[in-house]
Design a protein around this motif. Structure first.
Motif, mmCIF file in Angstrom:
data_model
loop_
_atom_site.group_PDB
_atom_site.id
_atom_site.type_symbol
_atom_site.label_atom_id
_atom_site.label_comp_id
_atom_site.label_asym_id
_atom_site.label_seq_id
_atom_site.Cartn_x
_atom_site.Cartn_y
_atom_site.Cartn_z
ATOM 1 N N LEU A 491 39.641 33.329 24.692
ATOM 2 C CA LEU A 491 39.717 33.011 26.122
ATOM 3 C C LEU A 491 41.106 33.318 26.670
ATOM 4 O O LEU A 491 41.244 33.886 27.765
ATOM 5 C CB LEU A 491 39.378 31.534 26.335
ATOM 6 N N ALA A 494 41.294 36.937 27.052
ATOM 7 C CA ALA A 494 40.441 37.417 28.144
ATOM 8 C C ALA A 494 41.083 37.160 29.504
ATOM 9 O O ALA A 494 41.005 37.999 30.416
ATOM 10 C CB ALA A 494 39.077 36.734 28.068
ATOM 11 N N ILE A 495 41.732 35.998 29.681
ATOM 12 C CA ILE A 495 42.389 35.683 30.956
ATOM 13 C C ILE A 495 43.535 36.652 31.204
ATOM 14 O O ILE A 495 43.679 37.210 32.304
ATOM 15 C CB ILE A 495 42.889 34.227 30.954
ATOM 16 N N GLN A 499 39.595 40.052 31.687
ATOM 17 C CA GLN A 499 38.254 40.386 31.223
ATOM 18 C C GLN A 499 37.192 39.462 31.824
ATOM 19 O O GLN A 499 35.999 39.723 31.672
ATOM 20 C CB GLN A 499 38.209 40.306 29.691
ATOM 21 N N LEU A 500 37.633 38.384 32.486
ATOM 22 C CA LEU A 500 36.681 37.501 33.153
ATOM 23 C C LEU A 500 36.311 38.084 34.513
ATOM 24 O O LEU A 500 37.025 38.919 35.070
ATOM 25 C CB LEU A 500 37.271 36.100 33.332
ATOM 26 N N ARG A 523 32.917 33.712 35.303
ATOM 27 C CA ARG A 523 31.994 34.170 34.268
ATOM 28 C C ARG A 523 32.767 34.956 33.211
ATOM 29 O O ARG A 523 33.723 35.660 33.509
ATOM 30 C CB ARG A 523 30.895 35.057 34.867
ATOM 31 N N TRP A 524 32.299 34.814 31.942
ATOM 32 C CA TRP A 524 32.975 35.486 30.828
ATOM 33 C C TRP A 524 31.981 36.432 30.161
ATOM 34 O O TRP A 524 31.234 36.045 29.278
ATOM 35 C CB TRP A 524 33.491 34.453 29.850
ATOM 36 N N GLN A 526 30.455 39.441 27.778
ATOM 37 C CA GLN A 526 30.689 39.963 26.444
ATOM 38 C C GLN A 526 30.299 41.435 26.382
ATOM 39 O O GLN A 526 29.648 41.967 27.279
ATOM 40 C CB GLN A 526 29.889 39.151 25.428
ATOM 41 N N PHE A 531 26.743 36.530 28.427
ATOM 42 C CA PHE A 531 27.852 35.754 28.974
ATOM 43 C C PHE A 531 28.045 34.492 28.130
ATOM 44 O O PHE A 531 27.068 33.901 27.659
ATOM 45 C CB PHE A 531 27.568 35.344 30.426
ATOM 46 N N PHE A 537 33.426 27.304 27.868
ATOM 47 C CA PHE A 537 34.831 27.699 27.947
ATOM 48 C C PHE A 537 35.633 26.942 29.001
ATOM 49 O O PHE A 537 36.849 26.822 28.871
ATOM 50 C CB PHE A 537 34.968 29.220 28.128
ATOM 51 N N LEU A 550 43.900 30.039 34.240
ATOM 52 C CA LEU A 550 42.599 30.502 34.713
ATOM 53 C C LEU A 550 42.466 30.284 36.222
ATOM 54 O O LEU A 550 41.961 31.154 36.946
ATOM 55 C CB LEU A 550 41.493 29.760 33.966
#
Length: 743
Positions: A491, A494-495, A499-500, A523-524, A526, A531, A537, A550
Motif C-alpha cells: 500500500l 502504491a500510494i 497506483q491507486l 480504489r486499489w 491489481q 480490486f 486497506f 493517502l
C-alpha cells in the motif's frame, strides 16, 4: 616472554628456594692449578659474608666451568683464572657466561698470574668482568673484601631482578585475572597467582561478602568464594562455620582493622573495594615473608582490589542487562535467551504464556507512577508462589509478564485465580484483570525472539476479544500478520507510485432527479483487473498512519478531476470526501484543503467533508470547533453512518453539519417488519427539524427510493442510480443520459 600459569609457578618455585631454602653463597672457583683451589677454600673456610656461609664449587678448565654454570643455580661469584689450557680460556668463559648462558647476575672476578695476557681495562669493558685481580695481591683479607663486594652486588642485582620479574608476573597475572567475569572464577585465579608470586604451593582461601536477594530479609555474610590446596573443600562455606578458629580470627581481624596481617606462618591480605565490598585472602606461608615479598604483595593486592571491583561492576552490568530493576525478575532479554535455550533442545510440552495488565496506563494516570510500580511489584510477588523451579517468570514489557516451562508445571488455573483477589497497594485496593495469550513451543518459530513475537500476536488479538478468555496462538495468526505487513508495504508503494485510483458514485436529488454531487471512493486496482477491498486497506492505512499520505493524494486527485469537470461544463458538481478519525484529528487537515483548493483555483463550496458519527461524538467540543473552521473555509460537512451510534441531540445541533447520511443498514431493512420506517423516518424528521438535509446511501431498488421520497428524504445514492465508476465512463454517462446537475 614467559606465560602466566605453569611458567609463573616454576619461576616462583625458584624464587622460593632463593628466599627461603638457600642459606649459602655459592662460589665457583675456575683454575687449572689444584693448589689455587685448596688455598682459596682454606683462606675462606668458615667465612661468613652478609650473614651467610660460603659453599665452593670447583672447575679445572673452561669446559667444566661452563657445564657447572649451565646446571647449577644461584652461583653468586665466579673466581676465574685467565690462563688455563689456553692463554685466554678465562675470557672465553666470561664471554660465554654473559652471551651464551645469559647469566647477568653472577659476579665475575678475574684472577691472573700473567697480567699481560689480559689488559685490565679491555677485559672489564669487553667481557663483563666485575673485578680484576692478580693472584699475588689476593691475600686472605683482600680475598674476603673482594668477595664481600661481589656478593653484595650480586644480592642487590638479585633483589632488583626478582622485583622486576615479580612485577612482570603481577602485570601478566592481572591481565589474565581481569578476563574473568565471575567472583568465584576471579578468586580461584587470584589464589593460584598469589601462590606463584611467592613460590608457594597453591593454598588458602578468599572470603567475600555474599549478597542477600532483595526479596529476602537479613544482612550479607562472609563466604569463602574460593579455596585451594588442603583448604579446597571449604569453597562455598560461610566463614563463621569454619572449625579452624585461628583462620577465622585472623581473617576477621584483618576485616575489622581494614589492614593486612603478617605472621610467621601465614598472611591475611585485606582487599579494600568500593561500596563496602571488601575481600580478604588467607595465605599459608609456613615462614615469615621478607620486605621484598611484602612490597610485591601490596602491589598485587592493589591490582586484585581493582579486579574485584571490575568483577562487581560486570555483575551489576549483567543485572542491568538481564534483570528488571523494579521487580527483580528476568527481563525481556533474559526471557528471550531462556526461550532460545529451550528451543535448541527437542521441544516437548513446553508452554509460553503472556499476561498483560489491563488498563494499566489508566492506573498510572489516575494514581501516579509510584502506585503503578508498586502494583507491578505486588503482581510479581503474588505470582512467585505459583512458579515451579522448571518455570521462568519474567517481566517482558511495561505491564506484561511472561512465563515459559512445561505445561504440567504451569498451574494455570491457580495462577489466573490469584488475580481474583484485589491487590493492596498503599491505601488502595486495586482489582485488576489480565489479558492472556499462550502458545505451545512446537507451534512457534524456533527462535526466542520469533517465539515471543508469535505469542505477542495472539496477545494483541486477545486485547480486542470480548470474552476475556485465554487466547491460544496458532500459526495462522502469524501468516495473517505477515500478509497484513506485506499488504501495508504494498500500500505504501502504491500510494507513492500513484497506483491507486478514485471512483465516484453520484448523489441524486430525490425530488427532481438531478445530480447534486458525487462521493469520491479510493480504489486499489491489481494487475489481474481485480480490486483490493477498501475495508481491507483503509483500516490498515489508518492504523499505520498512511491515511494522512493517502488523504493528501486523494485531495489532490479530486481537485484535478473537479477542474476537468468544470472544463466539461459541470461547474456545480460537489464532491464528498470521507475523512477518517486520524485525518480529522490531524492538525494539517484544514490547511491541506485550503492550499489544495487555492492551487487549483476551485471554489471551496465544491468540497464536502464526510465524517462518521463516531468521529463526530469523540471529543465533541473539539469537533464542533473544527467543523466551524471547515465551514468558515466554505467547505460543507456531512455526518456519515448516522444512526449507528448514540449521538447527543444537543451536540448534534451544535455541530452545524450540512447533511446527515442514513446508514445503508437501515435502508436495507426498509419494507421489512412491523414498522419498516422507524429508523429512517426518525433520522429524516430529526434532520429536517434541525435544518439539516438528509441523504440515504445504499439505495438499490425503486421501492426503497419511493419509500424514502414519501418520507421526505432529500437525497440518495446507490446502485439504483449508478455504481461507483472511474471519471471517464462516469463523465460519458453524464453526457449520454442527459442527466442534469442541480443548480
Amino acid at each position: 616472554m614467559s606465560q602466566p600459569g605453569h611458567d609463573s609457578i616454576e619461576f616462583a618455585a625458584e624464587q622460593h628456594v632463593a628466599r627461603f631454602g638457600q642459606r649459602h653463597w655459592r662460589i665457583l672457583i675456575v683454575d687449572d692449578e689444584p693448589d689455587v683451589h685448596q688455598a682459596t677454600s682454606f683462606a675462606l673456610k668458615d667465612e661468613i659474608i652478609l650473614d651467610r656461609p660460603l659453599e665452593f664449587l670447583h672447575a679445572y678448565n673452561a669446559d667444566e666451568a661452563l657445564q657447572i654454570l649451565s646446571r647449577e643455580p644461584d652461583i653468586a661469584v665466579v673466581l676465574l683464572d685467565v690462563v688455563m689450557q689456553g692463554n685466554e680460556d678465562g675470557l672465553v668463559v666470561a664471554r660465554a657466561i654473559r652471551q651464551q648462558l645469559n647469566l647477568n647476575e653472577v659476579r665475575i672476578v678475574l684472577r691472573t698470574g700473567h697480567p699481560g695476557y689480559a689488559p685490565e681495562y679491555r677485559v672489564i669493558r669487553d667481557f663483563g668482568i666485575n673485578d680484576y685481580k692478580t693472584k699475588s695481591e689476593l691475600t686472605q683479607i683482600r680475598l674476603q673484601t673482594t668477595l664481600t663486594t661481589a656478593i653484595r652486588s650480586y644480592q642487590q642485582l638479585k633483589a632488583i631482578n626478582a622485583s622486576r620479574r615479580g612485577l612482570e608476573m603481577i602485570v601478566e597475572a592481572s591481565s589474565t585475572l581481569f578476563e574473568r567475569r565471575s567472583p568465584e572464577s576471579f578468586a580461584s585465579g587470584a589464589l593460584i597467582q598469589l601462590a606463584a608470586l611467592l613460590g608457594l604451593a597453591p593454598g588458602g582461601i578468599i572470603c567475600m561478602r555474599h549478597p542477600v536477594s532483595p526479596t529476602r530479609r537479613g544482612k550479607s555474610e562472609w563466604r569463602i568464594a574460593s579455596a585451594a590446596g588442603e583448604m579446597q573443600h571449604l569453597t562455598g562455606q560461610a566463614l563463621s562455620d569454619l572449625d579452624d578458629t585461628v583462620v577465622v580470627n585472623a581473617v576477621e581481624h584483618a576485616l575489622r582493622s581494614g589492614s593486612s596481617l603478617y605472621t610467621d606462618r601465614f598472611v591475611v591480605l585485606y582487599l579494600n573495594r568500593m561500596r563496602d565490598q571488601e575481600a580478604a585472602v588467607y595465605l599459608p606461608t609456613q615462614q615469615p615473608l621478607g620486605d621484598e615479598d611484602r612490597q610485591l604483595l601490596e602491589v598485587f593486592c592493589a591490582n586484585l582490589a581493582i579486579g574485584l571491583e571490575n568483577v562487581a561492576l560486570f555483575r551489576q552490568l549483567q543485572e542491568l542487562a538481564y534483570i528488571d530493576p523494579l521487580t527483580h525478575l528476568p527481563n525481556r532479554t533474559q526471557f528471550v535467551s531462556q526461550l532460545d535455550r529451550i528451543l535448541k533442545q527437542p521441544v516437548g510440552n513446553e508452554l509460553v504464556l503472556m499476561l498483560d495488565v489491563a488498563h494499566f496506563s489508566q492506573i498510572n494516570d489516575a494514581l501516579g507512577h509510584l502506585i503503578g510500580d508498586q502494583l507491578l511489584q505486588s503482581i510479581a510477588q503474588r505470582l512467585r508462589p505459583f512458579i515451579a523451579p522448571t518455570v521462568t517468570l519474567a517481566r517482558v514489557g511495561v505491564d506484561v509478564f511472561g512465563l515459559v516451562g512445561p505445561l504440567p508445571d504451569m498451574r494455570l488455573d491457580a495462577l489466573f485465580e490469584s488475580f481474583e483477589r484485589p491487590f493492596a497497594v498503599a491505601s488502595h485496593q486495586l482489582r485488576i484483570q489480565v489479558v492472556s495469550a499462550a502458545a505451545h513451543l512446537v507451534d512457534t518459530e524456533p527462535t526466542g525472539i520469533g517465539c515471543l513475537k508469535d505469542v505477542t500476536i495472539a496477545l494483541n488479538q486477545a486485547k480486542h476479544a470480548e470474552d476475556g478468555k485465554l487466547m491460544w496462538y496458532s500459526p495462522a495468526m502469524s501468516r495473517a500478520s505477515r500478509q497484513r505487513l506485506d499488504l501495508l508495504h504494498d500500500l505504501e508503494s502504491a500510494i507513492r507510485q500513484s497506483q491507486l485510483t478514485v471512483h465516484y458514485q453520484p448523489q441524486i436529488d430525490l425530488s427532481s432527479g438531478a445530480i447534486v454531487g458525487v462521493e469520491a471512493l479510493a480504489r486499489w486496482p491489481q494487475l489481474d483487473g481485480s480490486f483490493i477491498a477498501p475495508d481491507r486497506f483503509i483500516p490498515l492505512a489508518e492504523q499505520s498512519g498512511l491515511i494522512i499520505e493517502l488523504g493528501t493524494w486523494l485531495f489532490d486527485n479530486v481537485c484535478q478531476q473537479l477542474l476537468a469537470w468544470r472544463e466539461a461544463g459541470f461547474d456545480t458538481l460537489r464532491v464528498a470526501i470521507n475523512v477518517s478519525m486520524v485525518q480529522f484529528n490531524h492538525e494539517g487537515l484544514i490547511d491541506l484543503l485550503a492550499d489544495t483548493l487555492e492551487r487549483y483555483a476551485l471554489p471551496t463550496s465544491l468540497i464536502e467533508v464526510e465524517i462518521t458519527e463516531s468521529v463526530a461524538m469523540t471529543h465533541p467540543e473539539d469537533v464542533i470547533g473544527k467543523i466551524a473552521r471547515l465551514k468558515g473555509l466554505g467547505v460543507s460537512v456531512a455526518i456519515d453512518d448516522f444512526g449507528t451510534g448514540f449521538s447527543s441531540l444537543a451536540y448534534l445541533q451544535k455541530l452545524g453539519a450540512d447533511r446527515l447520511k442514513i446508514d445503508r443498514a437501515f435502508i436495507r431493512e426498509m419494507g421489512l417488519g412491523d414498522n419498516p420506517y422507524s429508523i429512517a423516518e426518525m433520522v429524516i424528521n430529526l434532520g429536517h427539524k434541525l435544518g439539516i438535509k438528509v441523504i440515504a446511501e445504499g439505495v438499490e431498488s425503486p421501492a426503497q427510493a419511493t419509500l424514502l421520497r414519501s418520507l421526505g428524504c432529500d437525497e440518495a445514492q446507490g446502485y439504483l442510480f449508478a455504481k461507483p465508476a472511474p471519471p471517464a465512463p462516469l463523465t460519458h454517462w453524464f453526457l449520454e443520459t442527459g442527466l442534469r446537475l442541480a443548480v
